[in-house]
Motif scaffolding. Structure first.
Motif, PDB file in Angstrom:
ATOM      1  N   ASP A 183       1.023  -1.213  -0.055  1.00 42.45           N
ATOM      2  CA  ASP A 183      -0.154   0.111  -0.032  1.00 42.45           C
ATOM      3  C   ASP A 183       0.836   1.268   0.137  1.00 42.45           C
ATOM      4  OD1 ASP A 183      -2.393   1.345   0.043  1.00 42.45           O
ATOM      5  OD2 ASP A 183      -3.242   0.446   1.737  1.00 42.45           O
ATOM      6  N   ALA A 184       0.124   2.478  -0.229  1.00 41.98           N
ATOM      7  CA  ALA A 184       0.975   3.596  -0.154  1.00 41.98           C
ATOM      8  C   ALA A 184       1.183   4.179   1.406  1.00 41.98           C
ATOM      9  CB  ALA A 184      -0.028   4.690  -1.137  1.00 41.98           C
ATOM     10  N   GLN A 228       4.912   3.633   6.042  1.00 41.90           N
ATOM     11  CA  GLN A 228       5.449   4.177   4.853  1.00 41.90           C
ATOM     12  C   GLN A 228       5.167   3.454   3.752  1.00 41.90           C
ATOM     13  OE1 GLN A 228      10.080   3.977   5.717  1.00 41.90           O
ATOM     14  NE2 GLN A 228       9.975   5.229   7.493  1.00 41.90           N
ATOM     15  N   ASN A 229       5.518   4.186   2.569  1.00 37.35           N
ATOM     16  CA  ASN A 229       4.874   3.639   1.272  1.00 37.35           C
ATOM     17  C   ASN A 229       5.680   2.217   0.893  1.00 37.35           C
ATOM     18  OD1 ASN A 229       4.667   3.087  -1.716  1.00 37.35           O
ATOM     19  ND2 ASN A 229       3.941   5.658  -1.950  1.00 37.35           N
ATOM     20  N   GLY A 230       4.762   1.222   0.601  1.00 31.39           N
ATOM     21  CA  GLY A 230       5.269  -0.293   0.260  1.00 31.39           C
ATOM     22  C   GLY A 230       5.035  -0.482  -1.033  1.00 31.39           C
ATOM     23  N   LEU A 231       4.669   0.232  -2.029  1.00 33.49           N
ATOM     24  CA  LEU A 231       3.951  -0.158  -3.209  1.00 33.49           C
ATOM     25  C   LEU A 231       5.058  -0.819  -4.236  1.00 33.49           C
ATOM     26  CD1 LEU A 231       1.757   2.976  -3.953  1.00 33.49           C
ATOM     27  CD2 LEU A 231       0.907   0.358  -3.675  1.00 33.49           C
ATOM     28  N   ARG A 232       6.517  -0.599  -3.714  1.00 35.14           N
ATOM     29  CA  ARG A 232       7.381  -1.324  -4.721  1.00 35.14           C
ATOM     30  C   ARG A 232       8.315  -1.652  -3.758  1.00 35.14           C
ATOM     31  NH1 ARG A 232      10.538   3.305  -6.932  1.00 35.14           N
ATOM     32  NH2 ARG A 232      11.514   1.728  -8.413  1.00 35.14           N
ATOM     33  N   LEU A 260      10.762  -3.073  -6.787  1.00 36.32           N
ATOM     34  CA  LEU A 260      10.004  -3.205  -7.983  1.00 36.32           C
ATOM     35  C   LEU A 260      10.153  -2.498  -9.022  1.00 36.32           C
ATOM     36  CD1 LEU A 260       6.853  -5.010  -6.344  1.00 36.32           C
ATOM     37  CD2 LEU A 260       8.656  -6.299  -7.419  1.00 36.32           C
ATOM     38  N   LYS A 261      10.020  -2.512 -10.126  1.00 41.36           N
ATOM     39  CA  LYS A 261      10.031  -1.172 -11.121  1.00 41.36           C
ATOM     40  C   LYS A 261       9.135  -0.544 -11.299  1.00 41.36           C
ATOM     41  CE  LYS A 261      13.856  -3.632 -13.854  1.00 41.36           C
ATOM     42  NZ  LYS A 261      14.554  -2.991 -13.618  1.00 41.36           N
ATOM     43  N   GLU A 262       7.956  -0.977 -10.752  1.00 40.58           N
ATOM     44  CA  GLU A 262       6.657  -0.235 -10.942  1.00 40.58           C
ATOM     45  C   GLU A 262       5.697  -0.329  -9.464  1.00 40.58           C
ATOM     46  OE1 GLU A 262       4.675  -0.038 -15.156  1.00 40.58           O
ATOM     47  OE2 GLU A 262       3.836  -1.538 -13.836  1.00 40.58           O
ATOM     48  N   PRO A 263       5.061   0.169  -9.069  1.00 40.75           N
ATOM     49  CA  PRO A 263       4.048   0.156  -7.918  1.00 40.75           C
ATOM     50  C   PRO A 263       3.041  -0.919  -8.164  1.00 40.75           C
ATOM     51  CG  PRO A 263       4.116   2.466  -8.516  1.00 40.75           C
ATOM     52  CD  PRO A 263       4.662   1.549  -9.657  1.00 40.75           C
ATOM     53  N   HIS A 264       2.897  -1.834  -7.063  1.00 41.29           N
ATOM     54  CA  HIS A 264       1.987  -2.939  -7.404  1.00 41.29           C
ATOM     55  C   HIS A 264       1.226  -3.102  -6.024  1.00 41.29           C
ATOM     56  CE1 HIS A 264       3.361  -4.715 -10.834  1.00 41.29           C
ATOM     57  NE2 HIS A 264       4.639  -4.281 -10.740  1.00 41.29           N
ATOM     58  N   GLY A 311      -2.078  -5.881 -10.557  1.00 39.90           N
ATOM     59  CA  GLY A 311      -2.507  -5.145  -9.484  1.00 39.90           C
ATOM     60  C   GLY A 311      -2.938  -3.617  -9.987  1.00 39.90           C
ATOM     61  N   TYR A 312      -2.735  -2.729  -9.064  1.00 43.54           N
ATOM     62  CA  TYR A 312      -2.788  -1.373  -9.489  1.00 43.54           C
ATOM     63  C   TYR A 312      -1.535  -0.564  -9.147  1.00 43.54           C
ATOM     64  CZ  TYR A 312      -8.005  -1.352 -10.091  1.00 43.54           C
ATOM     65  OH  TYR A 312      -9.249  -1.597 -10.587  1.00 43.54           O
ATOM     66  N   ARG A 313      -1.277   0.546  -9.787  1.00 45.72           N
ATOM     67  CA  ARG A 313      -0.008   1.372  -9.712  1.00 45.72           C
ATOM     68  C   ARG A 313      -0.085   2.085  -8.289  1.00 45.72           C
ATOM     69  NH1 ARG A 313       0.156   2.206 -15.727  1.00 45.72           N
ATOM     70  NH2 ARG A 313       2.122   1.067 -16.473  1.00 45.72           N
ATOM     71  N   ASP A 314      -1.542   2.620  -8.450  1.00 44.50           N
ATOM     72  CA  ASP A 314      -1.504   3.794  -7.175  1.00 44.50           C
ATOM     73  C   ASP A 314      -2.545   3.574  -6.141  1.00 44.50           C
ATOM     74  OD1 ASP A 314      -3.341   4.042  -9.191  1.00 44.50           O
ATOM     75  OD2 ASP A 314      -2.733   6.143  -9.462  1.00 44.50           O
ATOM     76  N   GLY A 315      -2.728   2.492  -5.566  1.00 45.02           N
ATOM     77  CA  GLY A 315      -3.912   2.139  -4.630  1.00 45.02           C
ATOM     78  C   GLY A 315      -5.013   2.483  -5.195  1.00 45.02           C
ATOM     79  N   GLU A 316      -5.904   3.063  -4.159  1.00 48.71           N
ATOM     80  CA  GLU A 316      -7.212   3.596  -4.052  1.00 48.71           C
ATOM     81  C   GLU A 316      -7.562   4.169  -5.674  1.00 48.71           C
ATOM     82  OE1 GLU A 316      -9.475   2.193  -2.267  1.00 48.71           O
ATOM     83  OE2 GLU A 316      -8.096   1.758  -0.581  1.00 48.71           O
ATOM     84  N   ALA A 317      -6.691   4.859  -6.305  1.00 49.34           N
ATOM     85  CA  ALA A 317      -6.983   5.575  -7.554  1.00 49.34           C
ATOM     86  C   ALA A 317      -7.514   4.826  -8.631  1.00 49.34           C
ATOM     87  CB  ALA A 317      -5.905   6.628  -7.790  1.00 49.34           C
TER      88      ALA A 317
END
Length: 478
Positions: free
Chosen positions: A40-41, A48-52, A71-75, A93-99
């Motif tokens: 998550d973001a 803290q941001n864990g998307l990547r 990771l090279k992209e957020p997931h 998955g999604y790149r930016d969470g809830e968006a």
């Protein structure tokens, strides 16, 4: 936000992780290390941001290890798939969470978990639109002779669209093999985050490890209901043969079967007997209904366990077993234990309010349950007393000393479960090379890692439909 839970004592030790792991992928590596990718973001405060992020939990460890590689992209909501050569795929998955911007990529994490080797933009994932949250992702146990040596065949399925492709051993692009056939009930989906359950049915040398996917239940859109909470859940199961001959020959077709009732947010757990246990969920609603802080909206608690027998005739495969009074909806889980019991836990919301304009109230379930399958108290279960080796190569042999009677053996993967998705769940029957009284020698799955990737497995002996009272852990090496 993480803990080590001792099922035997019911106690746990908190294991802090500051890179937000909510809605991440998870899988086991060859040495038993748990890898957790994405998440998550930055939600403020401690997390803290864990998307990547990549996170590793080593066997016997007491803290998370965070590699420098990312990771090279957020997931957010990715699926992880551990391949037979030790690499790990991080899918969708999604790149930016809830968006809600989908990530149409598959990233390949090196076998040591310390580097991201490749990022593929996969056309199949772009066709999924907003539905590639925790796509069903399977390594199939075959590879056609015309594929590059060292390739692995992978199925990815989400919403109403799926594809079979192959992953080469190097940096070449992932290539298409075949689309899955049209989904029979497009108004109701199974392959979506926290909707339906799925299983790769047990693989057996008796039929050349022929692969077959089964899906259970799921959700609709509004289903014509004024309130999403009242939209009936999917009441169907679906089977699809995905062996090499059927896929390459163009013969794939869904087989649809009526379940005992509608069910959404249902967990599927393959048992050592080859049957599939279904637990948790509701009779109506959706996992994507916008509950408090996200989450689902549902009502009509379905507490009964259902048992699915893939060897029975169509129309006779389901039986209804014991019920639990505990509501387990969104963020509930279930996984197989070495005792053959099933650990059931989690959930965070209650039934919907009557007024659908209100989010359903919270009901965090902090208690865990053990589901005891019908074989749990049955007499005649064998007991393993020793293994000839704790690790053995693919195609090699292991001898188990045992008490009682036994006539078969099976390997079962450890669980890695979230949002009704058990990543890498696999069951492989073993060839019995010799079986003298009290001593059985079994042949492990063939080399190459396609039938069974390397790693730690639970080895159960079988006496007909009765698994041993406890599995022994064995490491399969490549």
């Amino acid at each position: 936000v993480s803990a080590v839970y001792d099922v035997g004592t019911g106690t746990y030790e908190v294991a802090p992780m500051r890179l937000a792991p909510f809605c991440s992928g998870q899988s086991h590596m060859a040495d038993g290390t748990i890898m957790v990718a994405g998440g998550d973001a930055d939600v403020g405060g401690y997390l803290q941001n864990g998307l990547r992020a990549l996170r590793l939990w080593r066997p016997g460890g007491d803290a998370w290890e965070v590699p420098e590689a990312q990771l090279k992209e957020p997931h957010w909501y990715p699926t992880q798939l551990f391949l037979g050569d030790g690499r790990t795929l991080v899918v969708g998955g999604y790149r930016d969470g809830e968006a809600g911007v989908p990530s149409p990529s598959i990233e390949v994490v090196a076998a040591d978990g310390q580097a991201v080797e490749t990022l593929y933009n996969v056309p199949a994932l772009t066709r999924l639109g907003g539905l590639n949250l925790y796509p069903v992702t399977l390594q199939l146990p075959w590879a056609s002779a015309d594929l590059p040596e060292g390739s692995f065949v992978v199925l990815v399925f989400a919403g109403v669209f799926g594809e079979i492709m192959y992953v080469p051993p190097g940096p070449a692009a992932i290539e298409h093999i075949a689309d899955l056939p049209a989904w029979p009930t497009p108004s109701h989906v199974s392959a979506f985050s926290a909707s339906g359950g799925h299983a790769l049915l047990p693989l057996s040398p008796a039929d050349g490890y022929a692969a077959e996917l089964v899906m259970f239940g799921g959700a609709a859109g509004s289903g014509g209901a004024a309130c999403i909470c009242d939209a009936p859940a999917n009441d169907k199961s679906y089977r699809l043969r995905v062996d090499e001959g059927t896929v390459v020959g163009g013969g794939m077709a869904w087989e649809v079967e009526q379940m005992p009732g509608p069910r959404v947010m249902v967990d599927a757990v393959t048992l050592p007997t080859g049957r599939v246990l279904l637990v948790n969920g509701a009779q109506s609603g959706s996992s994507n209904g916008g509950g408090p802080g996200g989450g689902g909206q549902a009502r009509g608690h379905e507490g009964a366990a259902w048992l699915y027998d893939p060897q029975a005739a169509a129309g006779e495969r389901f039986s209804v077993l014991a019920s639990s009074p505990i509501k387990r909806y969104y963020h509930s889980t279930a996984m197989l234990l070495p005792t053959g019991d099933v650990l059931v836990a989690g959930s965070e919301q209650d039934d919907c309010y009557e007024a659908c304009s209100q989010f359903n109230k919270g009901l965090h379930q902090f208690q865990a349950e053990l589901y005891k399958p019908p074989y749990a108290a049955a007499p005649g279960r064998p007991r393993i007393s020793a293994l000839s080796a704790a690790a053995a190569p693919m195609g090699g042999a292991v001898t188990a000393s045992y008490e009682g009677a036994a006539d078969g053996a099976v390997l079962m993967t450890p669980g890695a479960v979230t949002h009704q998705l058990n990543m890498n769940m696999r069951s492989i029957r073993l060839e019995v090379a010799a079986n003298a009284p009290g001593e059985m020698t079994v042949v492990l799955p063939p080399p190459g890692g396609r039938v069974a990737p390397p790693g730690w497995y639970m080895l159960f002996l079988l006496n007909g439909d009765l698994p041993s009272v406890r599995a022994e852990w064995v490491q399969l090496t490549n």
